[in-house]
Design an enzyme around this catalytic site. Structure first.
Site, PDB file in Angstrom:
ATOM      1  N   GLY A 249       0.820  -1.195   0.000  1.00 48.79           N
ATOM      2  CA  GLY A 249       0.000   0.000   0.000  1.00 48.79           C
ATOM      3  C   GLY A 249       0.849   1.239   0.000  1.00 48.79           C
ATOM      4  O   GLY A 249       2.082   1.174   0.058  1.00 48.79           O
ATOM      5  N   LYS A 250       0.153   2.374  -0.085  1.00 50.98           N
ATOM      6  CA  LYS A 250       0.877   3.640  -0.172  1.00 50.98           C
ATOM      7  C   LYS A 250       1.707   3.883   1.077  1.00 50.98           C
ATOM      8  O   LYS A 250       2.676   4.633   1.042  1.00 50.98           O
ATOM      9  CB  LYS A 250      -0.119   4.767  -0.395  1.00 50.98           C
ATOM     10  CG  LYS A 250      -0.844   4.594  -1.703  1.00 50.98           C
ATOM     11  CD  LYS A 250      -1.844   5.678  -1.967  1.00 50.98           C
ATOM     12  CE  LYS A 250      -2.616   5.310  -3.233  1.00 50.98           C
ATOM     13  NZ  LYS A 250      -3.659   6.238  -3.556  1.00 50.98           N
ATOM     14  N   ARG A 251       1.302   3.274   2.179  1.00 54.14           N
ATOM     15  CA  ARG A 251       2.036   3.439   3.427  1.00 54.14           C
ATOM     16  C   ARG A 251       3.484   2.944   3.303  1.00 54.14           C
ATOM     17  O   ARG A 251       4.361   3.383   4.035  1.00 54.14           O
ATOM     18  CB  ARG A 251       1.321   2.620   4.507  1.00 54.14           C
ATOM     19  CG  ARG A 251       1.130   3.364   5.782  1.00 54.14           C
ATOM     20  CD  ARG A 251       0.115   2.673   6.660  1.00 54.14           C
ATOM     21  NE  ARG A 251      -1.235   2.895   6.190  1.00 54.14           N
ATOM     22  CZ  ARG A 251      -2.248   2.037   6.360  1.00 54.14           C
ATOM     23  NH1 ARG A 251      -2.033   0.896   6.960  1.00 54.14           N
ATOM     24  NH2 ARG A 251      -3.448   2.321   5.922  1.00 54.14           N
ATOM     25  N   ASP A 252       3.716   2.022   2.391  1.00 55.41           N
ATOM     26  CA  ASP A 252       5.069   1.473   2.234  1.00 55.41           C
ATOM     27  C   ASP A 252       6.083   2.557   1.883  1.00 55.41           C
ATOM     28  O   ASP A 252       7.260   2.442   2.220  1.00 55.41           O
ATOM     29  CB  ASP A 252       5.095   0.390   1.138  1.00 55.41           C
ATOM     30  CG  ASP A 252       4.214  -0.789   1.503  1.00 55.41           C
ATOM     31  OD1 ASP A 252       3.898  -0.936   2.705  1.00 55.41           O
ATOM     32  OD2 ASP A 252       3.836  -1.549   0.605  1.00 55.41           O
TER      33      ASP A 252
END
Ligand code: GLU
Length: 544
Positions: A249-252
């Site tokens: 996800g973008k959190r990565d």
């Protein structure tokens, strides 16, 4: 009946690989059945939706070649295709639900709902909202306080069963399906309400979406029942995970940027974040919030990566485009990420498919149930395969669209020269960005020389000394591939050495290392004077 699939992104960010895969599967399914692939923009969340995000999603889908048959700028009469423009349609259907007694007003504030939820958690129960009897006086009191109610749908009161095309039969027991909000207190329908109305009115027959929506499907089935509509078919796609088992996800990106920041801090023996604030130009307080995981702001992550010269994981379609990936490769890779095309008639396995071949092979029954693992190395390899095999004119178009989003030194180059460089490096690179980095020595002098190459080709076997006769030959040779080949072969013969002992020192002097494509093809890409100057510079630097 025409098969209709739809991709229905919420424009609250950019298109990431998970969304692109859903769009791709929707397109493959529709085309395989000679149906229609529809695009709808789900912008009912007024606070989080932006036009910029919508434009970005359309741009990325177009770049991927995932062209919708119906949707924005492709009106087939079932529009508008932006939920924000369909309010009156939703309200019409809401009236029906009011008339049939399927919805009721609920007056709780956010805080009250939170307290109810917390109390349920304390009792170790799942919270499911149910209608509470209210006296007229109580309702009047809420009104006087200035509250506005939401409208909730009465849950069906029986088990809800989904016949999922991927996961099989999934049942939600009656008491787990709550009374969902259909109209928010700002007068906007919820996603749940809008999506059900739109899928019906847009004649969608097959919903394909991520597994994270499976729980929503029970809610949607309740709504369809209340509205008296026959449900479409459902298929939920398994989630995409990182190789380390975490959800992709973008959190990565934020995670990688934080890690890089900590490594850099330790290496610099710093304690706080003031130094990084200075490097990135980001306000220190904001940086501290980011480092404490108070947010996962992508611009912050990108500024850190830029300042520390590290690469962030690629997650959004635009990340791949900026890195010089090709849409054919991304589609091909995403098609196989969770779907199995089956073996070839001769039993072998094949991995490279054009979009048309994918359409022909498509079979929803072969979508896997297990989580897919995103393998960036495999995608990179696949991209290299396409970079080598696509026709020149297609590569030219992709290069032009790469230039639109990336700073590239290839862009301002004379076309004949750029074509020659592409011809030399397409077989050796896996992306445009890699190609540019590998070829850069052709227009930028080396600032350092690779130790191993220097030891082997310059310091041993008289390489350094040989650069002098080499220079003399290059100063006179006819400046064509054939002319250079003849002249350097003659020199090798005169010196009684193999051509390698001539060619490798030249490579080291020109590029800083001993690995380049064919020497003669490379040499003609230089002005003679530049070659001589680089040899002089190398002799000087390496004699020391
Ligand atoms: N708008 C939803 C999302 O972006 C998708 C809804 C759906 O596919 O039903 O997650």
């Amino acid at each position: 009946m025409t098969v209709v699939t739809r991709f229905a992104p919420s424009p609250t960010g950019s298109l990431h690989v998970g969304g692109a895969r859903t769009a791709l599967y929707c397109l493959l399914h529709a085309r395989h059945h000679d149906g229609r692939f529809l695009l709808r923009i789900e912008d009912t969340d007024q606070a989080r939706s932006t036009d910029e995000s919508t434009r970005g999603i359309l741009r990325d889908l177009r770049w991927l070649g995932l062209l919708w048959d119906e949707g924005p700028e492709q009106d087939l009469g079932r529009g508008p295709y932006f939920q924000s423009q369909r309010l009156s349609i939703y309200l019409e259907h809401l009236e029906r639900l009011k008339a049939s007694g399927h919805v009721y007003e609920a007056w709780e504030t956010r805080d009250e709902l939170k307290a109810m939820r917390d109390a349920a958690v304390a009792r170790k129960e799942d919270f499911r909202y149910r209608q509470r009897p209210l006296s007229d006086a109580q309702i009047q009191a809420y009104r006087d306080e200035g509250r506005t109610p939401v409208l909730r749908l009465k849950a069906p009161g029986h088990d809800v069963r989904v016949q999922d095309e991927v996961f099989g039969v999934v049942v939600a027991p009656a008491d787990t399906v709550e009374d969902i909000v259909v109209l928010k207190d700002d007068g906007f329908p919820t996603y749940h309400f809008a999506v059900v109305i739109d899928d019906e009115l847009m004649e969608v027959t097959q919903i394909l979406r991520g597994q994270e929506h499976l729980n929503n499907t029970f809610k949607h089935l309740g709504l369809m029942e209340a509205l008296g509509w026959e449900p479409p078919k459902f298929g939920h796609m398994p989630l995409i995970f990182n190789p380390d088992g975490t959800k992709m996800g973008k959190r990565d990106k934020a995670k990688a940027a934080r890690e890089a920041a900590r490594v850099a801090r330790d290496a610099r023996k710093e304690s706080g974040w003031a130094w990084l604030a200075e490097l990135t130009g980001i306000d220190e307080a904001e940086l501290i919030r980011f480092m404490k995981k108070k947010n996962d702001a992508i611009p912050t992550a990108e500024a850190i990566a830029l300042a520390l010269d590290v690469d962030l994981p690629m997650i959004e379609v635009m990340d791949f485009r900026k890195a010089g990936y090709l849409p054919e490769a991304l589609n091909n890779y995403l098609a196989l990420l969770g779907w199995n095309p089956g073996a070839e008639p001769d039993g072998t396995e094949r991995e490279i498919f054009t979009l048309d071949e994918l359409v022909a092979r498509w079979d929803l029954g072969r979508v896997g149930r297990t989580n897919a693992k995103f393998d960036a190395d495999k995608l990179r390899w696949m991209n290299g395969e396409y970079l080598r095999s696509l026709p020149d004119e297609v590569i030219d178009q992709h290069l032009a669209s790469w230039f639109e989003v990336a700073d590239s030194e290839l862009q301002d180059m004379d076309k004949a020269r750029r074509d020659a460089i592409l011809a030399l490096y397409r077989p050796r690179a896996n992306s445009f960005r890699e190609l540019e980095r590998a070829a850069r020595w052709l227009w930028v002098r080396p600032t350092a020389y690779d130790d191993k190459s220097v030891k082997k080709w310059i310091l041993k076997g008289g390489g350094l000394e040989r650069l002098s006769p080499i220079r003399d030959v290059l100063a006179e040779a006819e400046w064509t591939e054939a002319g250079l080949e003849t002249a350097l072969n003659a020199l090798a013969e005169a010196q009684e050495v193999g051509l390698g002992k001539i060619a490798q020192p030249i490579r080291v002097a020109l590029s800083g290392a001993a690995a380049t494509p064919g020497l003669f093809e490379c040499l003609v890409l230089f002005e003679r004077a530049e070659v001589l100057a680089r040899i002089d510079a190398a002799v000087q630097a390496l004699s020391a």
